[in-house]
Design a protein around this motif. Structure first.
Motif, PDB file in Angstrom:
ATOM      1  N   TYR A   1       0.855  -1.196   0.000  1.00 57.66           N
ATOM      2  CA  TYR A   1       0.000   0.000   0.000  1.00 57.66           C
ATOM      3  C   TYR A   1       0.889   1.244   0.000  1.00 57.66           C
ATOM      4  O   TYR A   1       1.717   1.427   0.899  1.00 57.66           O
ATOM      5  CB  TYR A   1      -0.893  -0.008   1.243  1.00 57.66           C
ATOM      6  N   ALA A   2       0.762   2.067  -1.035  1.00 58.33           N
ATOM      7  CA  ALA A   2       1.547   3.298  -1.132  1.00 58.33           C
ATOM      8  C   ALA A   2       0.603   4.491  -1.138  1.00 58.33           C
ATOM      9  O   ALA A   2      -0.472   4.442  -1.748  1.00 58.33           O
ATOM     10  CB  ALA A   2       2.389   3.290  -2.407  1.00 58.33           C
ATOM     11  N   ASP A   3       1.020   5.565  -0.465  1.00 53.80           N
ATOM     12  CA  ASP A   3       0.155   6.746  -0.363  1.00 53.80           C
ATOM     13  C   ASP A   3       0.999   8.015  -0.436  1.00 53.80           C
ATOM     14  O   ASP A   3       2.059   8.112   0.186  1.00 53.80           O
ATOM     15  CB  ASP A   3      -0.626   6.697   0.952  1.00 53.80           C
ATOM     16  N   LEU A   4       0.525   8.987  -1.204  1.00 57.94           N
ATOM     17  CA  LEU A   4       1.234  10.253  -1.384  1.00 57.94           C
ATOM     18  C   LEU A   4       0.918  11.204  -0.242  1.00 57.94           C
ATOM     19  O   LEU A   4      -0.234  11.359   0.157  1.00 57.94           O
ATOM     20  CB  LEU A   4       0.815  10.879  -2.722  1.00 57.94           C
ATOM     21  N   ARG A   5       1.941  11.856   0.282  1.00 64.63           N
ATOM     22  CA  ARG A   5       1.762  12.799   1.376  1.00 64.63           C
ATOM     23  C   ARG A   5       1.451  14.200   0.846  1.00 64.63           C
ATOM     24  O   ARG A   5       2.014  14.637  -0.163  1.00 64.63           O
ATOM     25  CB  ARG A   5       3.038  12.870   2.228  1.00 64.63           C
TER      26      ARG A   5
ATOM     27  N   CYS B   1       4.576   7.154   1.540  1.00 56.47           N
ATOM     28  CA  CYS B   1       4.859   6.045   2.451  1.00 56.47           C
ATOM     29  C   CYS B   1       4.404   4.748   1.800  1.00 56.47           C
ATOM     30  O   CYS B   1       3.396   4.711   1.086  1.00 56.47           O
ATOM     31  CB  CYS B   1       4.135   6.237   3.780  1.00 56.47           C
ATOM     32  N   ILE B   2       5.168   3.689   2.028  1.00 53.72           N
ATOM     33  CA  ILE B   2       4.797   2.352   1.562  1.00 53.72           C
ATOM     34  C   ILE B   2       4.664   1.447   2.783  1.00 53.72           C
ATOM     35  O   ILE B   2       5.583   1.363   3.602  1.00 53.72           O
ATOM     36  CB  ILE B   2       5.842   1.787   0.591  1.00 53.72           C
ATOM     37  N   SER B   3       3.521   0.791   2.894  1.00 52.83           N
ATOM     38  CA  SER B   3       3.259  -0.149   3.992  1.00 52.83           C
ATOM     39  C   SER B   3       3.048  -1.539   3.409  1.00 52.83           C
ATOM     40  O   SER B   3       2.378  -1.683   2.371  1.00 52.83           O
ATOM     41  CB  SER B   3       2.016   0.275   4.780  1.00 52.83           C
TER      42      SER B   3
ATOM     43  N   SER C   1       9.112   6.372   6.068  1.00 58.88           N
ATOM     44  CA  SER C   1       8.585   6.254   4.704  1.00 58.88           C
ATOM     45  C   SER C   1       8.213   4.819   4.344  1.00 58.88           C
ATOM     46  O   SER C   1       7.524   4.594   3.354  1.00 58.88           O
ATOM     47  CB  SER C   1       9.606   6.773   3.697  1.00 58.88           C
ATOM     48  N   VAL C   2       8.687   3.844   5.145  1.00 62.10           N
ATOM     49  CA  VAL C   2       8.353   2.438   4.910  1.00 62.10           C
ATOM     50  C   VAL C   2       8.061   1.768   6.242  1.00 62.10           C
ATOM     51  O   VAL C   2       8.839   1.909   7.196  1.00 62.10           O
ATOM     52  CB  VAL C   2       9.497   1.686   4.200  1.00 62.10           C
TER      53      VAL C   2
END
Length: 410
Positions: A224-228, A314-316, A358-359
């Motif tokens: 799951y990646a999301d732009l800040r 961030c990548i989770s 960030s991860v």
């Protein structure tokens, strides 16, 4: 057996292929071989058609009697290239010609295109192009024309094509167009399914898994990646600039997923939801490493981008059982994944803003390469009953500053 009877047999063969599921490259190669076999002196042939594809505007098959057939794809960027605008294909399309011929030797020789001059130099004596007009989706090279296929045929035989050869190529045109239409529509459908659903989901949909609830339980690494700061940037930037930023962002976080064999399932606003399915006893290690390589590539691409100062994300990643299938209402379905782990990675993304990393990954993923990760301890995630031990990259040079306001409310 007469020439006419042999051509009738080829027509019957083409109709039979149209009733099946023909591969267009193999179909064109076999047609060229059959035409050569009944005496039509083919030394080179090409078949071209427009397509619906995010990367390519057209596809083309080239055949010769020594190397067989191969497929080439032409990008949207070449749509107005000089070589295309000065080609016989463009000339025939623009004038909506059913047939176009140029003799390349003798008193009637005419090489009014650069490619025909090249053919002359290679020893070709005659060149013929035939067109078939049918709709391929809503694709059209010209707004007022329904474009199907264009086929070119060339020979090195002295004297070129005979009248019988021309009639033979004209006769098979309609039955060949029917078989081509079936094969091309199948390719277009598959392209669209792969583009909008992904190859696995697209294959399932085409195989009949199209009812609500159709699907399967699988184990996967969920990415799951999301732009800040996207809300702030969308308000501050012009639409074109913001869309350009998103393009760079998706190139960073989504393309590496595909390159490593993952499946992108959804774009949720500016978030990217993807999975790396776990296969067999050793599958978790392979899936986790593929997801980790995708993550590392995403961060590396960000550093290379001119937009890196604004493109913070961030990548989770976590591992779990998910239901991979159709959700929604019967009239409007989405092929996606559901399950607690999907909610978990979204909540990990939320807490990454507080932890300033960030991860973030769970213990199962960190254990695969345990020297690369550092534990942040048990963390309470909103909506998750028990605390979850989270890990960050040991050398996380891309860590965010902790947001004090969010930490107060975490």
């Amino acid at each position: 057996m007469s020439h006419t009877v042999l051509i009738e047999e080829i027509e019957a063969w083409l109709i039979d292929k149209a009733l099946g599921d023909p591969d267009i490259v193999i179909l064109f190669q076999r047609l060229c071989e059959r035409l050569s076999g009944v005496g039509v002196p083919l030394d080179r042939a090409a078949l071209s058609w427009p397509t619906l594809h995010p990367l390519f505007r057209a596809e083309q098959i080239f055949w010769n009697n020594e190397d067989g057939a191969h497929l080439e794809q032409h990008s949207h960027a070449n749509r107005h290239s000089e070589s295309w605008m000065r080609s016989p294909f463009y000339y025939v399309l623009q004038r909506q010609l059913a047939m176009f011929r140029r003799r390349l030797t003798g008193d009637e020789a005419m090489a009014d295109f650069d490619v025909l001059k090249d053919f002359q130099a290679q020893g070709f004596t005659d060149y013929l192009m035939t067109s078939s007009d049918f709709r391929i989706g809503e694709v059209s090279e010209f707004e007022d024309r329904r474009t199907g296929t264009l086929a070119s045929w060339a020979t090195k035989r002295e004297g070129g094509f005979t009248d019988a050869d021309i009639r033979a190529l004209g006769r098979i045109q309609k039955s060949f167009a029917v078989a081509c239409r079936v094969a091309i529509q199948r390719r277009v459908t598959t392209n669209l399914m792969n583009t909008y659903l992904g190859p696995t989901a697209g294959k399932k949909a085409l195989s009949g898994d199209i009812q609500r609830g159709d699907g399967e339980q699988i184990r996967a690494v969920v990415y799951y990646a999301d732009l800040r700061g996207s809300t702030r940037m969308s308000a501050a930037l012009e639409s074109e600039a913001y869309l350009g930023l998103l393009k760079h962002y998706y190139d960073c976080v989504a393309q590496p997923v595909l390159d490593e064999g993952g499946e992108i399932l959804d774009y949720i606003g500016d978030a990217v939801l993807a999975i790396f399915p776990v296969h067999g006893d050793t599958g978790l290690r392979e899936a986790a490493r593929a997801a980790t390589r995708a993550m590392e590539a995403a961060l590396a691409l960000r550093e290379q981008s001119d937009e890196k100062d604004r493109m913070r994300f961030c990548i989770s990643m976590a591992v779990g059982e998910v239901m991979f299938g159709n959700v929604g209402v019967s009239e409007r379905l989405s092929f996606s994944v559901i399950g607690p782990v999907v909610n978990q990675v979204a909540r990990m993304d939320d807490i990454s803003k507080v932890l300033g990393r960030s991860v973030l990954v769970t213990r199962e993923i960190a254990n695969i390469e345990n020297k690369s990760w550092i534990s942040l301890g048990d963390q309470t995630l909103v909506g998750i009953e028990s605390p979850v031990e989270l890990y960050a990259r040991l050398c996380d040079i891309d860590a965010f500053e902790v947001n004090p306001e969010m930490k107060k409310t975490a």
